[in-house]
Design a protein around this motif. Structure first.
Motif, PDB file in Angstrom:
ATOM      1  N   LYS A  54       0.689  -1.312   0.034  1.00 32.01           N
ATOM      2  CA  LYS A  54      -0.133  -0.294  -0.212  1.00 32.01           C
ATOM      3  C   LYS A  54       0.742   1.308  -0.212  1.00 32.01           C
ATOM      4  CE  LYS A  54      -4.305  -1.334   2.358  1.00 32.01           C
ATOM      5  NZ  LYS A  54      -5.712  -1.149   0.850  1.00 32.01           N
ATOM      6  N   LEU A  55       0.490   2.014  -0.649  1.00 37.06           N
ATOM      7  CA  LEU A  55       1.719   3.317  -1.246  1.00 37.06           C
ATOM      8  C   LEU A  55       0.809   4.448  -1.109  1.00 37.06           C
ATOM      9  CD1 LEU A  55       3.975   2.115  -3.662  1.00 37.06           C
ATOM     10  CD2 LEU A  55       4.527   2.487  -1.507  1.00 37.06           C
ATOM     11  N   GLY A  56       1.341   5.551  -0.837  1.00 38.99           N
ATOM     12  CA  GLY A  56       0.568   6.747  -0.620  1.00 38.99           C
ATOM     13  C   GLY A  56       0.251   7.410   0.909  1.00 38.99           C
ATOM     14  N   LYS A  57       0.147   8.245   1.736  1.00 37.83           N
ATOM     15  CA  LYS A  57      -0.406   7.840   3.132  1.00 37.83           C
ATOM     16  C   LYS A  57      -1.258   8.536   2.829  1.00 37.83           C
ATOM     17  CE  LYS A  57       3.020  10.514   3.963  1.00 37.83           C
ATOM     18  NZ  LYS A  57       4.252  12.216   4.208  1.00 37.83           N
ATOM     19  N   VAL A  58      -2.205   9.031   2.323  1.00 35.89           N
ATOM     20  CA  VAL A  58      -4.077   9.697   1.870  1.00 35.89           C
ATOM     21  C   VAL A  58      -3.925   8.481   0.808  1.00 35.89           C
ATOM     22  CG1 VAL A  58      -5.086  11.730   0.781  1.00 35.89           C
ATOM     23  CG2 VAL A  58      -2.384  12.338   2.380  1.00 35.89           C
ATOM     24  N   THR A  59      -3.997   8.636  -0.466  1.00 37.78           N
ATOM     25  CA  THR A  59      -4.897   7.644  -1.602  1.00 37.78           C
ATOM     26  C   THR A  59      -4.917   5.965  -0.680  1.00 37.78           C
ATOM     27  OG1 THR A  59      -2.749   7.565  -3.093  1.00 37.78           O
ATOM     28  CG2 THR A  59      -4.155   8.958  -3.117  1.00 37.78           C
ATOM     29  N   ASN A  60      -3.913   5.742  -0.267  1.00 38.53           N
ATOM     30  CA  ASN A  60      -3.778   4.371   0.778  1.00 38.53           C
ATOM     31  C   ASN A  60      -3.450   3.190  -0.932  1.00 38.53           C
ATOM     32  OD1 ASN A  60      -2.879   4.380   3.090  1.00 38.53           O
ATOM     33  ND2 ASN A  60      -4.875   4.931   3.259  1.00 38.53           N
ATOM     34  N   ILE A  82       9.408   3.979  -0.883  1.00 37.49           N
ATOM     35  CA  ILE A  82       8.565   5.605  -1.630  1.00 37.49           C
ATOM     36  C   ILE A  82       7.473   5.906  -0.487  1.00 37.49           C
ATOM     37  CG2 ILE A  82       6.478   6.188  -2.846  1.00 37.49           C
ATOM     38  CD1 ILE A  82       7.449   3.747  -4.758  1.00 37.49           C
ATOM     39  N   ASP A  83       8.088   7.366  -0.004  1.00 35.88           N
ATOM     40  CA  ASP A  83       7.534   8.293   1.104  1.00 35.88           C
ATOM     41  C   ASP A  83       6.410   9.141  -0.016  1.00 35.88           C
ATOM     42  OD1 ASP A  83       5.847   8.991   3.586  1.00 35.88           O
ATOM     43  OD2 ASP A  83       7.909   9.661   3.996  1.00 35.88           O
ATOM     44  N   VAL A  84       4.885   9.132  -0.180  1.00 36.65           N
ATOM     45  CA  VAL A  84       4.527  10.247  -0.827  1.00 36.65           C
ATOM     46  C   VAL A  84       3.315  10.138  -0.732  1.00 36.65           C
ATOM     47  CG1 VAL A  84       3.804   8.691  -2.866  1.00 36.65           C
ATOM     48  CG2 VAL A  84       4.262  11.058  -3.311  1.00 36.65           C
ATOM     49  N   ASP A  85       2.528  11.218  -0.293  1.00 34.68           N
ATOM     50  CA  ASP A  85       1.679  11.657  -0.073  1.00 34.68           C
ATOM     51  C   ASP A  85       0.226  10.480  -1.244  1.00 34.68           C
ATOM     52  OD1 ASP A  85       1.910  13.044   2.362  1.00 34.68           O
ATOM     53  OD2 ASP A  85       0.885  14.790   0.802  1.00 34.68           O
ATOM     54  N   SER A  86      -0.082  10.087  -2.746  1.00 36.71           N
ATOM     55  CA  SER A  86      -0.190  10.570  -3.202  1.00 36.71           C
ATOM     56  C   SER A  86       0.198   9.018  -4.034  1.00 36.71           C
ATOM     57  CB  SER A  86      -1.186  11.291  -3.823  1.00 36.71           C
ATOM     58  OG  SER A  86      -0.671  11.463  -4.675  1.00 36.71           O
ATOM     59  N   VAL A  87      -0.532   7.894  -4.729  1.00 30.52           N
ATOM     60  CA  VAL A  87       0.387   7.388  -5.574  1.00 30.52           C
ATOM     61  C   VAL A  87      -1.382   7.340  -6.405  1.00 30.52           C
ATOM     62  CG1 VAL A  87       1.517   4.802  -6.975  1.00 30.52           C
ATOM     63  CG2 VAL A  87       1.929   5.758  -4.801  1.00 30.52           C
ATOM     64  N   LEU A  88      -1.252   7.763  -7.709  1.00 28.51           N
ATOM     65  CA  LEU A  88      -3.015   7.854  -8.320  1.00 28.51           C
ATOM     66  C   LEU A  88      -2.941   6.700  -9.814  1.00 28.51           C
ATOM     67  CD1 LEU A  88      -4.014  11.483  -8.708  1.00 28.51           C
ATOM     68  CD2 LEU A  88      -5.086   9.113  -6.690  1.00 28.51           C
ATOM     69  N   GLU A  89      -1.366   6.597 -10.355  1.00 24.41           N
ATOM     70  CA  GLU A  89      -0.684   5.983 -11.567  1.00 24.41           C
ATOM     71  C   GLU A  89       0.443   5.523 -11.777  1.00 24.41           C
ATOM     72  OE1 GLU A  89      -1.084   4.526 -15.883  1.00 24.41           O
ATOM     73  OE2 GLU A  89       0.640   6.007 -14.955  1.00 24.41           O
ATOM     74  N   SER A  90       1.031   4.353 -12.727  1.00 25.89           N
ATOM     75  CA  SER A  90       2.194   3.703 -11.951  1.00 25.89           C
ATOM     76  C   SER A  90       3.128   4.738 -12.692  1.00 25.89           C
ATOM     77  CB  SER A  90       1.839   2.277 -13.146  1.00 25.89           C
ATOM     78  OG  SER A  90       1.740   2.526 -14.148  1.00 25.89           O
ATOM     79  N   GLY A  91       2.473   6.004 -13.484  1.00 26.58           N
ATOM     80  CA  GLY A  91       3.618   6.661 -13.640  1.00 26.58           C
ATOM     81  C   GLY A  91       4.520   7.452 -12.627  1.00 26.58           C
ATOM     82  N   TYR A  92       4.106   7.288 -11.596  1.00 28.72           N
ATOM     83  CA  TYR A  92       3.930   7.788 -10.153  1.00 28.72           C
ATOM     84  C   TYR A  92       4.972   7.015  -9.705  1.00 28.72           C
ATOM     85  CZ  TYR A  92       0.428  10.857  -8.969  1.00 28.72           C
ATOM     86  OH  TYR A  92      -1.020  12.548  -9.443  1.00 28.72           O
ATOM     87  N   ILE A  93       5.091   6.117  -9.511  1.00 35.21           N
ATOM     88  CA  ILE A  93       5.819   5.033  -8.584  1.00 35.21           C
ATOM     89  C   ILE A  93       7.055   4.474  -9.915  1.00 35.21           C
ATOM     90  CG2 ILE A  93       6.377   2.295  -8.474  1.00 35.21           C
ATOM     91  CD1 ILE A  93       3.751   2.172  -7.811  1.00 35.21           C
ATOM     92  N   GLU A  94       6.790   4.791 -11.143  1.00 36.46           N
ATOM     93  CA  GLU A  94       7.993   4.705 -12.716  1.00 36.46           C
ATOM     94  C   GLU A  94       9.035   5.575 -12.089  1.00 36.46           C
ATOM     95  OE1 GLU A  94       8.521   4.880 -17.215  1.00 36.46           O
ATOM     96  OE2 GLU A  94       6.198   4.768 -16.302  1.00 36.46           O
ATOM     97  N   ILE A 125       9.923  -9.183 -13.703  1.00 38.02           N
ATOM     98  CA  ILE A 125       9.119  -8.211 -12.836  1.00 38.02           C
ATOM     99  C   ILE A 125       7.936  -7.584 -13.364  1.00 38.02           C
ATOM    100  CG2 ILE A 125       8.527  -7.617 -10.347  1.00 38.02           C
ATOM    101  CD1 ILE A 125      12.503  -8.389 -11.576  1.00 38.02           C
ATOM    102  N   ALA A 126       6.392  -7.742 -12.473  1.00 33.39           N
ATOM    103  CA  ALA A 126       6.056  -7.015 -13.345  1.00 33.39           C
ATOM    104  C   ALA A 126       5.174  -6.262 -11.314  1.00 33.39           C
ATOM    105  CB  ALA A 126       4.575  -7.920 -13.621  1.00 33.39           C
ATOM    106  N   ILE A 127       5.021  -4.847 -11.997  1.00 36.16           N
ATOM    107  CA  ILE A 127       4.504  -3.636 -11.058  1.00 36.16           C
ATOM    108  C   ILE A 127       2.791  -3.522 -11.364  1.00 36.16           C
ATOM    109  CG2 ILE A 127       4.973  -1.434  -9.314  1.00 36.16           C
ATOM    110  CD1 ILE A 127       7.916  -1.626 -10.077  1.00 36.16           C
ATOM    111  N   PHE A 128       1.771  -3.764 -10.536  1.00 34.04           N
ATOM    112  CA  PHE A 128       1.023  -3.565 -11.070  1.00 34.04           C
ATOM    113  C   PHE A 128      -0.012  -2.626 -10.021  1.00 34.04           C
ATOM    114  CE2 PHE A 128       1.016  -7.379 -12.123  1.00 34.04           C
ATOM    115  CZ  PHE A 128      -0.114  -7.498 -13.223  1.00 34.04           C
ATOM    116  N   VAL A 129      -0.845  -1.269 -10.224  1.00 33.95           N
ATOM    117  CA  VAL A 129      -1.414  -0.133  -9.300  1.00 33.95           C
ATOM    118  C   VAL A 129      -2.591  -0.462 -10.013  1.00 33.95           C
ATOM    119  CG1 VAL A 129      -0.728   1.995  -8.962  1.00 33.95           C
ATOM    120  CG2 VAL A 129       1.297   0.364  -9.727  1.00 33.95           C
ATOM    121  N   ASP A 130      -3.504  -0.172  -8.341  1.00 32.29           N
ATOM    122  CA  ASP A 130      -5.056   0.022  -8.633  1.00 32.29           C
ATOM    123  C   ASP A 130      -5.217   1.279  -9.152  1.00 32.29           C
ATOM    124  OD1 ASP A 130      -7.739  -1.824  -8.403  1.00 32.29           O
ATOM    125  OD2 ASP A 130      -7.681  -0.169  -6.258  1.00 32.29           O
ATOM    126  N   GLY A 131      -6.794   1.373 -10.169  1.00 30.94           N
ATOM    127  CA  GLY A 131      -6.987   2.362 -10.885  1.00 30.94           C
ATOM    128  C   GLY A 131      -5.681   2.806 -12.506  1.00 30.94           C
TER     129      GLY A 131
END
Length: 543
Positions: A202-208, A235-247, A279-285
């Motif tokens: 779970k990533l994103g302190k706000v979005t989870n 990774i320490d960030v408030d939001s993760v809305l798309e896989s581009g954030y993690i990339e 390795i594949a990295i899936f992101v919800d949303g």
């Protein structure tokens, strides 16, 4: 409820009123209260008494009644299942009403009343709100300091459709959606192995946001898997809305226009890369899945290459490399030839080009920049405009502006042809991320050609090669297996040998089980012409 939350205030720069800030994760009460009313007040206060947070109060058991609450978020759950199975099974079960007097209500509800597969207990507020925001249903009972969490996730989701960014003539037609559960299941339908492991984060302190790391145990390199875990966990960030954030957090090199992670919305592409040890990295949303590590030649390989004959796939790969080279060098070559190296142009062609450029007031470099920038504007406008008018604007705009620019003497017809050919070449690159890189590098080559001619282009190619050779993707050289050169791994790079010849997985990516094709798999006729001859002789004897 007083004492449960501490409101934080700050003064606005424009008004004198205090603005209440949303409570942070530290504002949770210490533990779940035994009184149901207090717990419901906490839920209402924490969620701002939002209208989509549904609280259904029910009374269960015989006299005295046991007060119970069912809490869920409308739109994130399967409302029909909650109504038909959860609520009905708790309220209208006669046997359950009698047992509730003598035994623990939560245990009775969990063991005998709920026909759901996934049921667990939650003992603190953080677990409760995490489950609630994930689309699960919470059951609270008066007098109990723990709650039941029932997996009722559902709601409206986009159906599985054919990917729009990676279209193929031959191959599966299903693509990823915005649901991480649906996406992982699409891969599991193709790889039916218990060694296909999925790790949840779970990533994103706000979005989870739910994030999943998928790999095949025994094939993937454990060092690379551990490195992926380490980078994602940091990774320490408030939001993760798309896989581009993690990339952007986990890539090896930031200051480069070339992508060092591959992204796709095709399940068969992910499955093929997993079987190679990636390795594949899936992101919800988001329907786009990240694949690591990525190498340069991977961006010129289409999934359709593995469904077609090897000679056709090889020819298409060479065509894509040629297209990529044209999209980078074509305007720069025109600038260099017309500005510094006219002797390299055939005489008749040189006379025609000179006649066309006679009325053009700008040098070739300025002419090329005007056309390239204009086309980039048209392309961006065509993408951002509504679909019904976007294509019309891009096509009509290019025709009208191009023709008007030529007639006005701003640009020459030859430059219009070169820019149009370059644009078509950039569209033909399989990977959109690599095509964008070519669009940026193209301007650097144009500047080099305008400064030093063909010598500048050669110098740019050398610098580009050095830059690509210095890139890494999770420690794997970006230009592998060309640099470092590994002869036996070039069977699936520029060339694509037949499947029976692709016996080994990539050495620098996978480990453990390196064999993927058995021995003696080359197809051969069982008897050949001898079978036809013997059958003909047998027929003659029968006659």
């Amino acid at each position: 409820m007083p004492g449960f939350f501490k409101n934080k205030h700050k003064k606005s720069n424009t008004t004198n009123e205090n603005q209440t800030q949303p409570p942070s994760e530290q504002d949770f009460p210490d533990s779940i209260d035994v009184r149901l009313s207090n717990n419901l007040d906490v839920i209402k206060n924490k969620t701002g008494n939002s209208f989509d947070v549904i609280i259904r109060n029910v009374s269960i058991g015989l006299q005295p009644k046991i007060q119970t609450a069912i809490v869920y978020i409308d739109g994130l759950v399967d409302s029909q299942s909650i109504k038909d199975f959860l609520i009905e099974s708790i309220i209208k079960s006669p046997d359950l009403q009698e047992k509730l007097i003598q035994q623990d209500p939560l245990e009775i509800i969990e063991d005998e009343a709920l026909p759901f597969g996934s049921i667990r207990n939650a003992n603190d507020w953080e677990q409760l709100f995490s489950a609630l925001m994930d689309g699960e249903t919470i059951i609270l009972v008066d007098g109990k300091t723990k709650v039941l969490v029932v997996d009722t996730r559902g709601g409206d989701r986009r159906s599985i459709e054919e990917p729009t960014s990676q279209v193929t003539v031959r191959g599966p037609r299903d693509g990823f959606t915005e649901s991480i559960i649906t996406n992982t299941s699409l891969v599991r339908r193709r790889i039916k192995s218990p060694n296909l492991w999925v790790e949840a984060r779970k990533l994103g302190k706000v979005t989870n946001t739910d994030v999943a790391i998928m790999y095949i145990n025994g094939i993937a390199n454990e060092k690379i898997v551990e490195e992926v875990r380490r980078r994602i966990d940091q990774i320490d960030v408030d939001s993760v809305l798309e896989s581009g954030y993690i990339e952007q957090f986990i890539e090896d090199q930031t200051f480069t226009s070339f992508p060092t992670l591959y992204h796709t919305e095709r399940p068969d592409t992910v499955s093929g890369n997993l079987l190679e040890g990636r390795i594949a990295i899936f992101v919800d949303g988001t329907p786009f899945v990240l694949i690591a590590p990525a190498v340069f030649i991977q961006f010129f390989q289409a999934v359709e290459d593995y469904y077609a004959r090897f000679d056709i796939a090889t020819a298409l790969r060479f065509l894509r490399i040629l297209i990529f080279s044209i999209s980078i060098i074509a305007p720069a070559a025109y600038i260099a030839a017309t500005t510094f190296h006219q002797e390299m142009i055939p005489t008749q062609l040189l006379i025609a080009v000179a006649a066309q450029r006679e009325a053009v007031p700008f040098p070739a470099f300025v002419e090329a920049v005007i056309m390239e920038v204009t086309f980039e504007i048209l392309r961006e406008a065509g993408i951002r405009m509504p679909r019904a008018v976007g294509s019309a604007i891009s096509i009509v705009g290019a025709l009208v502006i191009g023709q008007a620019a030529v007639q006005a003497g701003i640009v020459s017809p030859a430059m219009t042809i070169v820019v149009a050919m370059t644009a078509i070449a950039s569209f033909a690159t399989p990977s959109f991320a690599m095509a964008i890189s070519a669009r940026l590098v193209r301007f650097v080559f144009m500047i080099a050609a305008a400064t030093f001619g063909f010598y500048g282009i050669i110098l740019g190619i050398i610098m580009l090669t050095i830059h690509l050779s210095g890139l890494r993707s999770f420690g794997v050289p970006y230009m592998t297996p060309m640099a470092p050169f590994i002869l036996k791994e070039n069977a699936d790079t520029f060339f694509r040998l037949p499947w029976w010849a692709l016996k080994k997985r990539p050495q620098l990516i996978s480990e453990g089980n390196m064999n993927r094709v058995g021995k003696d798999q080359k197809p051969e006729p069982p008897i050949g012409r001898g079978m036809l001859k013997s059958n003909q002789e047998k027929g003659d004897q029968d006659e």
